[in-house]
Design a protein around this motif. Structure first.
Motif, short mmCIF file in Angstrom:
data_model
loop_
_atom_site.label_atom_id
_atom_site.label_comp_id
_atom_site.label_asym_id
_atom_site.label_seq_id
_atom_site.Cartn_x
_atom_site.Cartn_y
_atom_site.Cartn_z
N UNK A 128 0.80 -1.22 0.00
CA UNK A 128 0.00 0.00 0.00
C UNK A 128 0.83 1.28 0.00
N UNK A 129 2.16 1.17 0.09
CA UNK A 129 3.01 2.35 0.13
C UNK A 129 2.81 3.17 1.39
N UNK A 130 2.55 2.50 2.51
CA UNK A 130 2.21 3.17 3.77
C UNK A 130 3.14 2.69 4.87
N UNK A 131 3.58 3.62 5.73
CA UNK A 131 4.31 3.27 6.94
C UNK A 131 3.35 3.31 8.11
N UNK A 132 3.27 2.22 8.88
CA UNK A 132 2.40 2.13 10.04
C UNK A 132 3.26 2.03 11.29
N UNK A 133 2.94 2.84 12.29
CA UNK A 133 3.72 2.88 13.52
C UNK A 133 2.79 2.71 14.70
N UNK A 134 3.12 1.81 15.61
CA UNK A 134 2.40 1.65 16.86
C UNK A 134 3.40 1.79 17.99
N UNK A 135 3.07 2.59 19.00
CA UNK A 135 4.02 2.83 20.08
C UNK A 135 3.27 3.08 21.39
N UNK A 136 3.94 2.78 22.49
CA UNK A 136 3.34 2.99 23.80
C UNK A 136 2.42 1.85 24.18
N UNK A 137 1.83 1.96 25.37
CA UNK A 137 0.94 0.91 25.83
C UNK A 137 -0.17 1.50 26.69
N UNK A 138 -1.24 0.74 26.82
CA UNK A 138 -2.41 1.14 27.60
C UNK A 138 -2.93 2.49 27.14
N UNK A 151 -1.52 11.04 -5.96
CA UNK A 151 -1.96 11.98 -7.00
C UNK A 151 -1.66 13.44 -6.69
N UNK A 152 -1.19 13.74 -5.50
CA UNK A 152 -0.89 15.12 -5.12
C UNK A 152 0.45 15.16 -4.41
N UNK A 153 1.17 16.28 -4.47
CA UNK A 153 2.45 16.39 -3.77
C UNK A 153 2.23 16.65 -2.28
N UNK A 315 -6.72 5.90 -2.75
CA UNK A 315 -6.15 5.99 -4.10
C UNK A 315 -4.66 5.65 -4.08
N UNK A 316 -3.97 5.99 -2.99
CA UNK A 316 -2.55 5.65 -2.89
C UNK A 316 -2.37 4.14 -2.82
N UNK A 317 -3.19 3.49 -1.99
CA UNK A 317 -3.13 2.03 -1.90
C UNK A 317 -3.44 1.39 -3.26
#
Length: 789
Positions: A128-138, A151-153, A315-317
């Motif tokens: 999908x050209x995506x960075x996914x970040x998960x951090x921390x807890x609770x 499609x856009x800058x 659209x990016x995906x």
């Protein structure tokens, strides 16, 4: 039943209460929980190459690249700190022609989920050209998604938090003041202007008032000393009408905004109170506008068109999924004893996929991919240089022998349209090139310097600033003074795109005019011998042989290849005048140079660097091998294969990395063991000081070394599939012991998909079916072993 948009929207919240699930796993888990009538998508083939980190990074050397082909970012998360992204473009040139960064954005969350020791998961989902970040807890857990709108800058950073957080975004600039480049090392990043007899000065970035919910910054060239002084120095002022000034009024920067954010300074946005969700976006266009206000309006408009982040994500995906469906290479059994990363099942698969990802991230801009780092350079602290992120080794020009490597593999990948920035660079420069030929040599047609500015001139550091006692055609640099192979190779690549796409309009409007112009240069610039053949003198055999050279192999091989291909075009696609001219130039091309050498007690013919040449060698190239690659006069399925194999075996220089093309030659010659060895070396070329696995090099240039990455793609493809005339060689240099499932393109709009496993072809699909008869399957029993020299 939930629709897909609702599922994607709900997934952020669901992920907060679930184990670390991302991408396909997150969607599958959600579907099984709340959408029993939905079926999860099968794991995408790119998943095994996804890049996953479970700790934050220390600095930009730990950054991850993302991009939409026009805008690229280096993204990283600092331990105990913030999320940062460095924004880049291929056209962000300053008034002295340095390629600058657009800027840097720092996103701070309070309380921070990135505390030392806290759970952390960062994953690039290639599908999908995506960075996914998960951090921390609770209550401190946060989930972020970062991507660049296809499609856009516009860069998007969206987040969901289990508990309320304050969000601040700050634009960071190291160009707040007018700056003069002070050291020779720093001036190296302004290669065109290196050695200028005047100070190299860049204007400051500006932070004008924007809007209540936005901040903006910009760099604007009100003048263009690099363009003006280059034309003057190179005696081209009279030809200034042939090329537009690409620097003056060039403006780039960003418009940073987000719903619920308020500007609290000229460079800071913040949420007035804690929030559980947010969506930031930064528009980063680059334009030549009459006023700064026009650029600001354009940036604001781009941000507005991408305001709906969910629509932008969809659209990016979709763009990335379509891109990955064009072609692929998924190998197995290629791990060696020295292969890095025990978790990587196939180093070839991962390296090939990540490099193709890098090409897509930066391959749709105004200008070509820069060989010396592309748009993904960072400050060179890990290389021991106390310089900022605007610095790169070898600076701004496009060097033909380097830039070509990113574009040779594109037809087979199905990415032919991404060749446009490369072709357009030279097409825009052609009127100036033709004017230069008339002014310098009293001839017609076009030739292109090796180290070329984006407006088509020599880089001044190579041409020479001091013109006392010199003619306009006198070039100082001995490395490329009399090299002429760039034009023929450009035409060969244009013909490659025609062969693969069969686009008649492209052939008529772009291939043939360039071919005529390039060949006209050779027809009118050089004398002819008694047989009516062009005598290339003065000449040199690329950087290696520079004295006594006549009819160098690179140019000679190029003229022979392109004239043969042009003469073979259907009469219906060319004019009578063109056919006569191409036939004339085919008979006028110099004879491909061969020489006799002593080998194993006997004399044998091998490819020669030139018809005549002095013994002194410079640099580390093997110019005789140009008859194999990039000009495929010799190889499997072509005449005199043993001459070329013997030439390869006795070559002086062995080049496995960077711009070295030994791997391409080995594959074309059917030397599967040698090609496999080199490919393994290429895949292991990741710089250990940088976290991104495809940070190749720096090798001979800079990092991430994009000509190395392009070569990696080309070598892999040539091992799998080679067109020879109307035939298609299947697995011509692929090791018998390696498995592979590939889908690649071939000439005549042909698509080949093959599954090869455990020594046999399990599945072969050829489209159109009429091309199935042209497939030549491998005979592994006849594979040669490269002889020891």
């Amino acid at each position: 039943m939930m629709n897909r948009r609702d599922l994607l929207k709900a997934s952020l919240g669901s992920m907060l209460a679930a184990p670390f699930l991302f991408g396909q796993d997150a969607e599958a888990a959600l579907m099984s929980q709340g959408a029993t009538n939905e079926t999860a998508e099968a794991t995408h083939w790119t998943a095994e190459s996804d890049v996953v980190w479970t700790t934050p990074s220390k600095d930009s050397a730990g950054s991850m690249p993302l991009g939409n082909g026009e805008v690229g970012i280096n993204l990283w998360v600092e331990e105990g700190g913030d999320l940062l992204f460095l924004i880049s473009r291929s056209d962000a040139f300053s008034e002295i022609a340095r390629l600058l960064k657009v800027g840097q954005v720092r996103v701070s969350l309070t309380p921070s989920p990135f505390a030392a020791g806290a759970p952390f998961h960062q994953a690039l989902r290639l599908r999908d050209g995506v960075c996914e970040i998960s951090a921390g807890e609770n209550e401190g857990r946060v989930v972020l998604r970062v991507f660049v709108d296809s499609e856009q800058p516009v860069i998007h950073c969206v987040g969901e938090a289990a508990g309320p957080v304050r969000v601040q975004a700050r634009v960071e600039s190291w160009r707040r003041e007018v700056r003069t480049l002070s050291t020779d090392e720093e001036k190296n990043s302004a290669w065109t202007m290196l050695g200028a007899p005047f100070p190299l000065v860049e204007s400051a970035d500006l932070f004008p008032p924007a809007a209540r919910d936005a901040v903006t910054w910009l760099h604007r060239n009100e003048t263009s000393p690099a363009f003006r002084e280059t034309l003057r120095t190179q005696s081209l002022e009279s030809a200034s009408d042939a090329i537009a000034d690409p620097l003056r009024r060039r403006t780039f920067g960003g418009w940073l905004t987000g719903s619920g954010f308020t500007a609290t300074g000229d460079d800071v946005l913040a949420t007035p109170s804690p929030v559980r969700s947010f969506a930031l976006r930064a528009a980063a266009p680059c334009l030549q506008t009459e006023t700064a206000a026009e650029w600001i309006a354009a940036a604001r408009g781009a941000a507005s068109r991408s305001a709906d982040w969910e629509a932008a994500l969809r659209r990016t995906s979709a763009w990335w999924r379509a891109y990955w469906d064009r072609s692929w290479v998924v190998a197995g059994g290629d791990r060696g004893a020295d292969s890095p990363g025990a978790e990587v099942r196939s180093p070839v698969t991962r390296a090939y996929t990540l490099q193709r990802y890098m090409q897509a991230c930066q391959g749709r801009g105004v200008y070509p991919i820069k060989f010396n780092g592309g748009v993904f350079t960072v400050e060179p602290k890990k290389e021991g240089k106390e310089l900022n992120a605007d610095w790169r080794q070898w600076g701004d020009p496009h060097w033909y022998q380097n830039i070509r490597h990113m574009y040779h593999p594109m037809p087979a990948s199905g990415d032919a349209e991404m060749m446009d920035p490369f072709f357009q660079l030279y097409e825009r420069a052609r009127p100036l090139a033709e004017a230069r030929t008339r002014l310098y040599h009293g001839a017609e047609g076009s030739y292109f310097p090796e180290t070329m500015t984006v407006w088509g001139t020599y880089a001044n550091s190579d041409y020479g600033w001091d013109r006392k006692g010199k003619h306009p055609q006198d070039v100082d640099s001995p490395w490329w003074r009399y090299a002429w192979n760039q034009g023929p190779e450009l035409v060969a690549l244009l013909l490659d795109r025609w062969d693969y796409t069969q686009d008649k309009r492209f052939l008529k409007d772009r291939v043939l005019p360039m071919a005529v112009s390039v060949l006209t240069y050779f027809d009118t610039r050089f004398a002819k011998d008694a047989q009516g053949r062009v005598r290339l003198d003065p000449a040199q055999s690329i950087e290696t042989f520079r004295t006594g050279v006549v009819n160098d192999m690179p140019t000679t091989a190029g003229l022979n290849e392109i004239t043969a291909r042009l003469c073979a075009l259907p009469d219906s696609l060319t004019t009578l005048a063109q056919r006569k001219f191409f036939a004339h130039m085919k008979t006028a091309a110099p004879v491909v140079p061969l020489e006799e050498v002593e080998a194993d007690g006997a004399k044998r013919r091998v490819l020669a660097p030139a018809q005549t040449y002095g013994p002194e060698r410079s640099n580390v190239e093997n110019p005789e091998m140009y008859a194999v690659w990039p000009f495929r006069l010799y190889g499997v399925g072509r005449p005199d294969l043993e001459i070329a194999r013997a030439s390869y075996a006795r070559r002086v220089n062995h080049l496995d990395v960077g711009w070295g093309y030994d791997g391409n030659c080995a594959a074309i010659l059917g030397l599967s063991d040698e090609a496999a060895r080199i490919l393994r070396v290429k895949c292991a070329n990741s710089n250990p000081a940088h976290r991104w696995p495809a940070t190749w090099g720096p090798n001979f240039d800079w990092l991430p070394d994009q000509n190395h990455g392009g070569n990696l793609l080309e070598t892999t493809q040539l091992m799998l599939l080679q067109p020879v005339g109307n035939k298609i060689l299947l697995l011509p240099a692929w090791p018998e012991a390696w498995d592979v499932h590939f889908k690649l393109h071939a000439p005549q709009r042909t698509l080949v998909e093959c599954v090869y496993r455990s020594g046999r072809i399990e599945r072969l699909s050829v489209s159109p079916h009429s091309r199935r008869k042209d497939i030549v399957t491998p005979d592994f029993t006849t594979r040669p072993v490269i002889p020891e020299r």
